[in-house]
Design a protein around this motif. Structure first.
Motif, mmCIF file in Angstrom:
data_model
loop_
_atom_site.group_PDB
_atom_site.id
_atom_site.type_symbol
_atom_site.label_atom_id
_atom_site.label_comp_id
_atom_site.label_asym_id
_atom_site.label_seq_id
_atom_site.Cartn_x
_atom_site.Cartn_y
_atom_site.Cartn_z
ATOM 1 N N GLN A 122 0.836 -1.204 0.000
ATOM 2 C CA GLN A 122 0.000 0.000 0.000
ATOM 3 C C GLN A 122 0.875 1.259 0.000
ATOM 4 O O GLN A 122 0.587 2.230 -0.704
ATOM 5 N N ALA A 125 2.302 1.758 -3.455
ATOM 6 C CA ALA A 125 1.277 2.151 -4.426
ATOM 7 C C ALA A 125 0.881 3.618 -4.279
ATOM 8 O O ALA A 125 0.600 4.295 -5.277
ATOM 9 N N ILE A 126 0.852 4.134 -3.052
ATOM 10 C CA ILE A 126 0.368 5.499 -2.819
ATOM 11 C C ILE A 126 1.506 6.507 -2.749
ATOM 12 O O ILE A 126 1.421 7.597 -3.319
ATOM 13 N N CYS A 127 2.577 6.140 -2.070
ATOM 14 C CA CYS A 127 3.680 7.090 -1.863
ATOM 15 C C CYS A 127 4.686 7.104 -3.009
ATOM 16 O O CYS A 127 5.404 8.095 -3.189
ATOM 17 N N ASN A 128 4.770 6.005 -3.752
ATOM 18 C CA ASN A 128 5.706 5.935 -4.885
ATOM 19 C C ASN A 128 4.995 5.369 -6.112
ATOM 20 O O ASN A 128 5.436 4.372 -6.690
ATOM 21 N N ALA A 129 3.900 6.022 -6.464
ATOM 22 C CA ALA A 129 3.045 5.491 -7.533
ATOM 23 C C ALA A 129 3.794 5.327 -8.858
ATOM 24 O O ALA A 129 3.596 4.330 -9.569
ATOM 25 N N TYR A 132 5.999 2.281 -8.634
ATOM 26 C CA TYR A 132 5.360 1.129 -8.003
ATOM 27 C C TYR A 132 5.721 -0.185 -8.689
ATOM 28 O O TYR A 132 6.082 -1.169 -8.022
ATOM 29 N N THR A 224 1.263 11.416 2.782
ATOM 30 C CA THR A 224 1.137 11.599 1.331
ATOM 31 C C THR A 224 -0.286 11.987 0.943
ATOM 32 O O THR A 224 -0.493 12.877 0.108
ATOM 33 N N ALA A 237 -7.696 7.359 -2.334
ATOM 34 C CA ALA A 237 -6.519 6.823 -1.647
ATOM 35 C C ALA A 237 -6.898 6.185 -0.316
ATOM 36 O O ALA A 237 -6.418 5.104 0.036
ATOM 37 N N THR A 240 -8.550 2.871 -0.761
ATOM 38 C CA THR A 240 -7.598 1.814 -1.104
ATOM 39 C C THR A 240 -7.062 1.128 0.147
ATOM 40 O O THR A 240 -6.804 -0.088 0.163
#
Length: 314
Positions: A122, A125-129, A132, A224, A237, A240
């Motif tokens: 997770q 996916a969110i912080c380093n989209a 990813y 984020t 987000a 998710t």
């Protein structure tokens, strides 16, 4: 053997199960049987759906399918024996059978590691989209999964080796529906202090490390999300993460209750109720938690139905 302690070596035990409720035997059997079939169907269905739908061939769903596999192992390691014991008098289980059921503990330790891996997913996916795909490579996913299984198995093997050193000379009655470690410790005529400490330390190590990874991942995730200017983006987000947070909360609450409960005769009734929750209820809840509000799972089901409909007409 079922009386007071003596010099007889116990080679099998009697599981009391739910004999405290003789009038509810049929009702309890029907409830647990239905719950078992639903759990197997939902988890197996989720695994097959993820396997069949190419849109779900992502790290998140790879980890989720392994969570469903663990849940299948959970219910299969204890529930069939529990169901058969409803109509057995007495309900015997051999010491070897007890040690085999004890591998159940490795599933709990493995799930701790898996939930931490899912939190890291997770975070990626969110912080380093943008990175990813590179971060959560197929090889890393497999390594995390294999590492979770090996670590969980190693943790339970250490305790199992210590358990095999104990002596049991009576009584041989286990006030439970499966042979979990706290119940065996109560019955042992050996010194169990070391094993109790070991059990506590292993549970703390796995629990603390897993919770630390989860909390660290979500601290970055929240930071984020707060930077996202769009309200819709923030909502997406948060949605998710919701399913994973619910699964983490349910799992660790029940596990904490059992681990922190002292292994005494008076606590075993509470252990039994808590065990029903994490061996029967949680494996059924997880696929629902991850599926009911998951648009990708719903879309995959629609595609699956469409393919099946097309196939029937062709």
């Amino acid at each position: 053997m079922a009386g007071g302690r003596n010099n007889t070596i116990v080679i099998r035990f009697i599981l009391l199960g739910f004999s405290d409720y003789p009038k509810l035997k049929i009702v309890l059997f029907a409830v647990f049987l239905g719950s078992y079939f639903l759990t197997v169907a939902w988890n197996l269905g989720l695994i097959v759906l993820i396997r069949m739908d190419s849109y779900l061939h992502t790290p998140m769903y790879f980890l989720l399918s392994n969570l469903s596999f663990l849940d299948l192992c959970y219910v299969t390691s204890t529930t069939p024996k529990m169901l058969s014991d409803f109509f057995q008098k007495p309900k015997y289980i051999s010491f070897l059978g007890c040690t085999m059921q004890y591998f159940f503990s490795s599933l709990g330790l493995t799930e701790c590691c898996l939930l931490a891996a899912m939190a890291y997913d997770q975070y990626a996916a969110i912080c380093n989209a943008l990175l990813y795909t590179a971060i959560m490579s197929p090889s890393l996913c497999v390594q995390m999964m294999v590492g979770a299984y090996i670590t969980g198995l190693f943790g339970s093997l250490i305790q199992l080796c210590a358990l095999l050193q104990l002596s049991f000379c009576g009584p041989n009655v286990i006030n439970h529906f499966f042979s979990d470690l706290p119940q065996l410790l109560v019955l042992s005529c050996s010194q169990t202090f070391f094993l109790k400490v070991m059990k506590f330390v292993i549970a703390v190590i796995f629990g603390v490390i897993s919770v630390f990874v989860i909390m660290l991942s979500y601290s970055y995730i929240v930071a984020t999300i707060l930077k996202i200017s769009s309200g819709e983006g923030k909502s997406k987000a948060f949605n998710t993460c919701t399913s994973h947070l619910k699964a983490v909360s349910v799992f660790f609450r029940s596990g904490l209750f059992v681990c922190m409960n002292p292994s005494t005769d008076n606590s075993l009734g509470h252990d039994k109720m808590a065990s029903v929750f994490y061996t029967v209820v949680i494996p059924r809840l997880n696929p629902l938690i991850y599926s009911l509000r998951n648009k990708e799972i719903k879309d995959a089901l629609k595609r699956c139905k469409k393919r099946a409909f097309s196939h029937c007409h062709s």
